[in-house]
Design a protein around this motif. Structure first.
Motif, short mmCIF file in Angstrom:
data_model
loop_
_atom_site.label_atom_id
_atom_site.label_comp_id
_atom_site.label_asym_id
_atom_site.label_seq_id
_atom_site.Cartn_x
_atom_site.Cartn_y
_atom_site.Cartn_z
N SER A 158 37.11 -0.01 26.95
CA SER A 158 36.98 -0.43 28.39
C SER A 158 35.84 -1.55 28.40
CB SER A 158 36.73 0.34 29.21
OG SER A 158 35.63 1.60 28.93
N TYR A 159 34.87 -1.38 27.31
CA TYR A 159 33.88 -2.49 27.28
C TYR A 159 34.16 -3.54 27.06
CZ TYR A 159 30.42 -5.00 24.39
OH TYR A 159 29.60 -6.02 24.10
N LYS A 160 35.04 -3.80 25.82
CA LYS A 160 35.90 -5.10 25.51
C LYS A 160 36.81 -5.57 26.79
CE LYS A 160 37.48 -5.59 20.76
NZ LYS A 160 38.36 -5.05 20.02
N PHE A 161 37.18 -4.87 27.39
CA PHE A 161 38.15 -5.20 28.53
C PHE A 161 37.04 -6.01 29.54
CE2 PHE A 161 40.77 -3.49 31.91
CZ PHE A 161 41.70 -4.56 32.03
N PHE A 162 35.91 -5.08 30.03
CA PHE A 162 35.05 -5.74 30.90
C PHE A 162 34.65 -6.99 30.28
CE2 PHE A 162 30.44 -5.74 30.75
CZ PHE A 162 30.11 -6.04 32.16
N LEU A 163 33.92 -7.21 29.31
CA LEU A 163 33.27 -8.26 28.72
C LEU A 163 34.38 -9.49 28.79
CD1 LEU A 163 30.48 -8.38 27.35
CD2 LEU A 163 31.80 -9.10 25.22
N TYR A 164 35.39 -9.41 28.39
CA TYR A 164 36.33 -10.54 28.34
C TYR A 164 36.69 -10.88 29.82
CZ TYR A 164 37.65 -10.85 23.42
OH TYR A 164 37.57 -11.01 22.01
N THR A 165 36.67 -9.99 30.60
CA THR A 165 37.34 -10.31 32.03
C THR A 165 36.18 -11.05 32.84
OG1 THR A 165 37.93 -8.20 31.63
CG2 THR A 165 38.89 -9.50 33.41
N LEU A 166 35.20 -10.48 32.36
CA LEU A 166 33.91 -11.03 33.46
C LEU A 166 33.52 -12.44 33.09
CD1 LEU A 166 31.18 -10.14 35.05
CD2 LEU A 166 30.06 -9.82 33.01
N LEU A 167 33.61 -12.73 31.80
CA LEU A 167 33.33 -14.14 31.55
C LEU A 167 34.39 -15.14 32.00
CD1 LEU A 167 31.64 -15.63 29.14
CD2 LEU A 167 33.33 -16.01 27.90
N GLY A 168 35.51 -14.66 32.04
CA GLY A 168 36.68 -15.66 32.72
C GLY A 168 36.21 -15.62 34.24
N SER A 169 36.17 -14.67 34.90
CA SER A 169 36.25 -14.60 36.43
C SER A 169 34.93 -15.34 36.81
CB SER A 169 36.41 -13.24 36.77
OG SER A 169 35.38 -12.42 36.47
N VAL A 170 33.66 -15.18 36.33
CA VAL A 170 32.79 -16.06 36.71
C VAL A 170 32.91 -17.58 36.88
CG1 VAL A 170 30.52 -16.65 35.99
CG2 VAL A 170 30.97 -14.31 35.95
N LEU A 171 33.60 -18.01 35.83
CA LEU A 171 33.92 -19.44 35.80
C LEU A 171 34.85 -19.81 36.97
CD1 LEU A 171 33.99 -19.99 31.88
CD2 LEU A 171 32.51 -20.75 33.43
N MET A 172 36.00 -18.98 37.10
CA MET A 172 37.06 -19.07 38.11
C MET A 172 36.35 -19.25 39.39
SD MET A 172 40.59 -17.34 38.51
CE MET A 172 40.16 -15.76 39.27
N LEU A 173 35.38 -18.01 39.66
CA LEU A 173 35.08 -18.27 40.92
C LEU A 173 34.02 -19.52 41.12
CD1 LEU A 173 34.17 -16.59 43.57
CD2 LEU A 173 32.26 -15.55 42.54
#
Lengths: 513, 669
Positions: A158-173
């Motif tokens: 779940s940590y891996k899942f979190f790390l990847y997703t966070l990075l992408g979504s900040v840029l998208m926002l």
């Protein structure tokens, strides 16, 4: 169509169910979850029935302005409709597949129902920020499902899942904020027709790409997926593969392509390159896996690469093919994870070598597993073929190289899937405990049979699924027309031989001598 | 309703009933349903074929259901019936019906009979969809459907590791060909904007001489399309390079080998090239490719056939070789001759396989011909059936008088190759003559090793087992006649009837139908369903006398060599093999194709997969991606604990903060 806010209702039912599940004990929670998801599925059927093919582009629209331009704005086109149908179809099956869960059942069911709310929300949202909330929040229940009800390595996964997703979504926002500022609206249909300056498109495209590529997932940001799948409980894997992975593809088709057509064309080469690597690389990795779930997870990455090449082919076949691959993959990989779950529940291992010869003691299971294996390798007559064929036919019009490399997926896919099937279902019964496993029970049969029917339906008569999307794909295709790349084929006109030569032999009507 | 609907869908229905009913339905019911369905389909097929022969049938297409409509890419489920289809219909349904019947006897002791019969009927359905296809995609459906059935049937005895390995090999190697087929369909759609076969054939000549970009090169359009499609045909028809799956496919039960790997499925490639013959004829290069590949295969497979000991493998390589003949015919512009050989070959090769099955049945599953011998007197009916098949395949016959089936069809191919007056035609002709000698040799070798000489059964483990079981408790008797006390029995009637019917075909099919398929007037028979060149027929009939007699001469030569080596001086073949040394080993080991592919493709695939996984995913991406980030965080502060347990909340917080910022910005704006 008037009056009844069916989309809101579809969000409300599982939400109410989720709250109820938190308040009652385990057995009641299971019932509530099953009822709520079934009701939502029935509502989904009503939705599909009432959806008017050839009607307005956006149907079942609801609009309640909240504050400052931010609105509770829902509505669907054919593309969203199909993805919603997929979600509500898989949910009751997931609840049925969760029989083995014994820890904190109420919370588990609540997490699943909440996820259903958020998944439907993603596909139905017409407001940019509303979409963002659903899109990002949808992952929270998934983290919980992996992190609480997952396997031994669940924290790392779940940590891996979190790390990847966070990075992408900040840029998208950030990109979304810029877009709202530029266009002055958060309305997605308006934004889809808005022409952003070409220079800005590139940055916006890359920001969205960061998020969608991770969700897809594309190579090389795919490594969270095998871990997440391996650790997630069966139903979690089904939803992850079945619906969550489709959010990346939906993102491309709803945002990247219509909003930034020029940038999409400019970066198509990047998408092709990553997808070509993904098909070959992840297929080969799938070949050497010892863990069933990991194998299917890697095969998902390879299949999703066919989606991305199809989307960026910029033509009708590519787009429709990609949509069908997404729907088909949602069904087939979901079913494959269920198949893994069936035997995992009996033997509590995903290690392929621990099984073998299951055709002998589990013939019904072997039949379903064979059907889904064949659908996964894209056998014509199953859903897997239609999508793959259309996508690849679409990309061939752009580049023969990309097509050649991606089509090797049909060879490699056959390799790793049949190798898996052989090790699980064929051979002697070398493990006594595996040989003693009983065949499918009624509950498992009810889980797998509807998916099998859907897979064959989509393979034999895909028109049911293509028809609702046709007008929307055509509109998108028209939007992309200006940026469409030139293909590498460019056939010249023919120089047929002179007619006398044929005439001398008494020409037959079909060009025969 | 059109009879074609029943012909195609009855087998599907029967397969579904037998397969889903399985053990609940019981052996007899499952076998009866499938066999009756197939005989019904067969009885409905022959009138269509006879209609074509008498020239009354009109080509027509029966629409069944829309399939896919995506932009301008449209294709339907539809059944096309014309002469070419009619030929395939009778071949497929007749052989399939007989094989169903034969399997009653052959599979009598198998515990999984409903599954077996369901697969057989499923195969027949897929094959019928293939031969009735009106568009390339439905052809591909049938193509893959027969591939699935073949996979299931090769691996029918799935407990045997060799059977499941062979099944995977068959499917995957075929997929290599399918890659070509699919690219060919994509290319055809790109060029003609349709996948409908009749439309493509009408418009193909108009595209002759155009060029197309492919993989960075500019090539002749029709050559690219035809060669891509032909790669598909090479996979399915086991042509040189993609043939490696066919010998291994013999792991399947013998009735399967007869139906799928001799009479029908493997001929699908030939059927495809004939169906698309007007398209192939627009590219001379493509036609040459077809001829050369066919010529190479027919020779190469025949050489291997002379050295194998397993009775089924000899026939398998023989099939591979005969398919090469058919491609030579198609490649020199004589699809009529190719289809004629396909037609006669279906009968005599199915006969040879079923006959071999009968031998194997009699010999308690022994397949090694070294342990046969002297079976003529014990299983005389099987012997005569095998003789009919051998006379047919070796092409015994007298010009202008009478011959067995293969005499007419093989000779017509050789005459066409010679009469084409091209370089590729000459290569095909000489390779065909050389292979005809080898064919005669290995066919008679098979007959002599199996049916003549003294019994050599006592060395067979299978026979020893059988004897041991029989004599258990009776006390051992010593036998020095090589029989080990074993008594082979003739097969039951349900196996002998199919042998009888097919023998009739092997004897008479050539004589009866030669006129329809390959005479000057055959254009009326084909009615445009294949490219028919009357000119080539003239050339064929005008070849010099020595060309007409050459096949006869080599056939006799092959027979005499086999006589000498396996009847008169039985020590000779061993000495010859020893003298030839490396050459013999090269041929005996099937030109080392399996070893080559294993080193070239299979092992590297696993090696690369392992490297990509352990070095790529774990060693690089994870190490410098998420793990690296975790390491940096852990190292930077005591934050790690917080991140690990509180990640969810921090994530939710970041999102909320972001949203709040966004909304605030919009409000202020």
């Amino acid at each position: 169509m008037f009056g009844l806010p069916i989309l809101s209702l579809m969000l409300l039912v599982p939400l109410a169910g989720a709250i109820a599940c938190l308040l009652v004990e385990a057995k009641a929670a299971r019932t509530i979850a099953l009822v709520a998801t079934t009701v939502d599925f029935l509502l989904g059927i009503v939705l599909w029935n009432r959806y008017e093919i050839g009607g307005a582009q956006w149907q079942f629209t609801e609009n309640a302005p909240l504050f400052a331009g931010f609105a509770w704005k829902l509505g669907i086109d054919g593309i969203a409709l199909m993805l919603i149908e997929l979600s509500v179809f898989l949910m009751p099956i997931c609840i049925l597949a969760s029989k083995a869960i014994e820890k904190r059942v109420g919370e588990y069911m609540a997490a699943f129902l909440l996820m259903e709310v958020l998944m439907i929300g993603v596909f139905a949202a017409q407001d940019l920020f509303l979409f963002y909330i659903f899109f990002e929040a949808g992952l929270i229940p998934m983290y919980l499902i992996i992190g609480i009800w997952g396997g031994a390595e669940r924290i790392y996964a779940s940590y891996k899942f979190f790390l990847y997703t966070l990075l992408g979504s900040v840029l998208m926002l950030i990109a979304m904020l810029w877009m709202v500022n530029e266009a002055g609206t958060t309305d997605i249909p308006t934004l889809m027709a808005y022409d952003f300056p070409v220079a800005a498109q590139k940055w916006l495209w890359l920001a969205f790409f960061a998020s969608f590529a991770v969700k897809m997932p594309m190579w090389p940001v795919h490594t969270w997926l095998p871990d997440a799948h391996v650790q997630a409980p069966t139903a979690g894997s089904v939803i992850l593969a079945g619906v969550l992975l489709k959010m990346g593809g939906y993102g491309f088709i709803r945002f990247s392509l219509p909003m930034f057509p020029q940038a999409s064309a400019d970066y198509a080469g990047l998408v092709f390159a990553l997808s070509m690597v993904a098909v070959v690389y992840t297929s080969l990795v799938a070949l050497v896996q010892h863990d069933m779930k990991k194998l299917i997870a890697y095969s998902s990455v390879a299949h999703m690469a066919i989606v991305t090449v199809g989307l960026f082919a910029f033509n009708v076949q590519g787009l429709e093919g990609s949509m069908v691959v997404m729907l088909s993959h949602g069904l087939v990989s979901g079913a494959l994870f269920l198949c893994v779950g069936v035997i995992y529940d009996r033997l509590h291992t995903r290690e392929i070598a621990r099984y073998g010869g299951l055709s002998i003691n589990m013939p019904k299971y072997a039949l379903f597993f064979m059907l889904f294996t064949m659908a996964s390798v894209g056998l014509p007559g199953t859903s897997g073929f239609v999508g793959e064929f259309l996508s690849l036919a679409g990309i061939y019009q752009v580049s023969s190289w990309v097509t050649l490399v991606c089509t090797t997926g049909i060879i490699l896919g056959a390799g790793y899937m049949l190798y898996l099937y052989r090790r699980v279902a064929f051979g002697e019964q070398k493990n006594a405990d595996a040989a003693a496993m009983p065949d499918l029970d009624a509950r498992e049969w009810i889980m797998l049979a509807p998916i099998a029917a859907a897979v064959l339906w989509m393979g034999v008569y895909p028109e049911s699924f293509l028809a609702p999307m046709r007008a929307d794909i055509a509109a998108l295709d028209a939007r992309l027309a200006a940026a469409r790349p030139e293909g590498d084929a460019k056939p010249t006109a023919g120089q047929p031989k002179v007619a006398e030569e044929h005439a001398a032999h008494g020409a037959a009507p079909e060009g025969a001598h | 309703m059109d009879p074609i609907l029943f012909i195609v869908f009855l087998p599907l229905l029967a397969a579904a009933i037998a397969g889903l009913g399985n053990r609940a339905l019981g052996n007899v019911a499952a076998k009866s349903v499938t066999t009756l369905a197939l005989f019904a389909a067969c009885l409905l097929s022959w009138p269509i074929f006879i209609g074509s022969v008498s020239g009354h049938a009109e080509p027509h297409v029966v629409q069944v259901l829309h399939w896919v409509q995506s932009g301008s890419l449209n294709f339907d489920w539809a059944l096309r019936v014309d002469t070419l289809t009619a030929v395939m219909l009778v071949v497929v349904t007749t052989v399939s019906a007989l094989v169903h019947l034969y399997s009653w006897g052959y599979m009598a002791e198998d515990p999984d009979q409903p599954r077996f019969f369901a697969y057989l009927s499923l195969f027949t359905f897929a094959m019928l969809m293939l031969v009735t296809a009106d568009n390339l995609v439905q052809m591909f459906f049938g193509w893959e459907g027969v591939g699935l059935a073949s996979y299931l049937l090769i691996g029918f005895w799935f407990r045997k590791p060799s059977a499941s390995a062979a099944a995977i090999k068959a499917f995957v190697v075929n997929r290599v060909g399918d890659l070509g087929f699919m690219l060919g369909i994509f290319g055809t759609f790109l060029v003609f904007n349709t996948v409908s076969i009749p439309e493509i054939l009408v418009r193909a000549p108009g595209m002759a001489g155009s060029t197309i970009g492919f993989l960075g090169y500019r090539l002749d359009t029709m050559t690219v399309l035809c060669v891509l499609l032909f790669i598909g045909a090479m996979g399915k028809s086991a042509q040189l390079g993609l043939h490696t799956w066919l010998p291994d496919a013999m792991e399947g039960p013998t009735p399967v080998s007869a139906l799928i790997h001799a009479a029908t499925m493997v001929t699908a490639g030939v059927f495809m090239v004939c169906r698309l013959s007007p398209m192939f004829q627009t590219s001379e290069t493509a036609m040459n490719v077809v001829t050369y590949v066919g010529a190479a295969t027919l020779f190469f497979a025949a050489t291997i056939g002379t050295t194998q000991w397993d009775i089924k493998r000899v026939i398998a390589y023989s099939t591979c070789s005969q398919l090469g003949y058919m491609f030579v015919a198609a490649g020199v512009g004589a699809p009529g001759a190719a289809m004629f050989h396909l037609f006669t070959h279906a009968f005599f090769k199915a006969l040879l396989f079923l006959g071999a099955g009968s031998v194997i049945h009699a010999m308690h599953h022994e397949q090694d011909m070294r342990f046969y011998g002297g079976l003529r007197k014990h299983i005389p009916l099987t012997f005569w059936a095998m003789m009919a098949g051998t006379l047919a395949i070796t092409g015994v016959g007298i010009v202008d008088l009478f011959g067995f089936a293969g005499f007419y069809s093989k000779d017509s191919i050789l005459e066409a190759a010679y009469g084409a007056h091209s370089q590729s035609g000459s290569v095909g002709f000489w390779a065909g003559i050389a292979a005809a000698l080898l064919t005669s040799f290995y066919s008679w070798r098979l007959v002599f090793l199996t049916f003549y000489g003294k019994p050599r059964w006592d060395q067979s483990e299978h026979v020893q087992h059988a004897v041991h079981d029989d004599h258990h408790g009776h006390g051992r008797k010593h036998h020095d006649d090589g029989t080990a006390g074993y008594h082979p029995h003739e097969s039951p009637l349900n196996m002998l009837i199919p042998l009888g019917v097919l023998s009739l075909g092997a004897v008479a099919a050539g004589y009866v139908f030669a006129h329809d398929f390959i005479s000057e007037g055959a254009g009326h028979f084909w009615r445009g369903s294949v490219a028919f060149s009357e000119e080539l027929i003239h050339h064929m009939h005008g070849v010099p006398l020595w060309v007409k007699w050459a096949p006869f001469a080599v056939m006799v030569t092959g027979f005499l060599i086999a006589c000498y080596g396996y009847l008169i001086n039985t020590a000779f073949p061993g000495k010859l093999a020893a003298a030839l040394g490396p050459v013999y080993r090269f041929v005996y080991n099937k030109w080392y194709f399996d070893e080559l592919y294993d080193r070239l493709f299979v092992r590297p695939a696993f090696w690369l997969g392992d490297r990509f996984w352990k070095l790529g995913d774990i060693g690089l991406i994870d190490r410098f991606g998420p793990n690296g980030a975790a390491w940096a965080v852990a190292r930077g502060s005591s934050f790690a604990q917080k991140v690990q347990t509180g990640y969810l909340y921090s994530y939710a917080l970041v999102m909320l903060l972001g949203l709040t910022a966004a909304i605030t910005w919009v409000m202020v704006h």
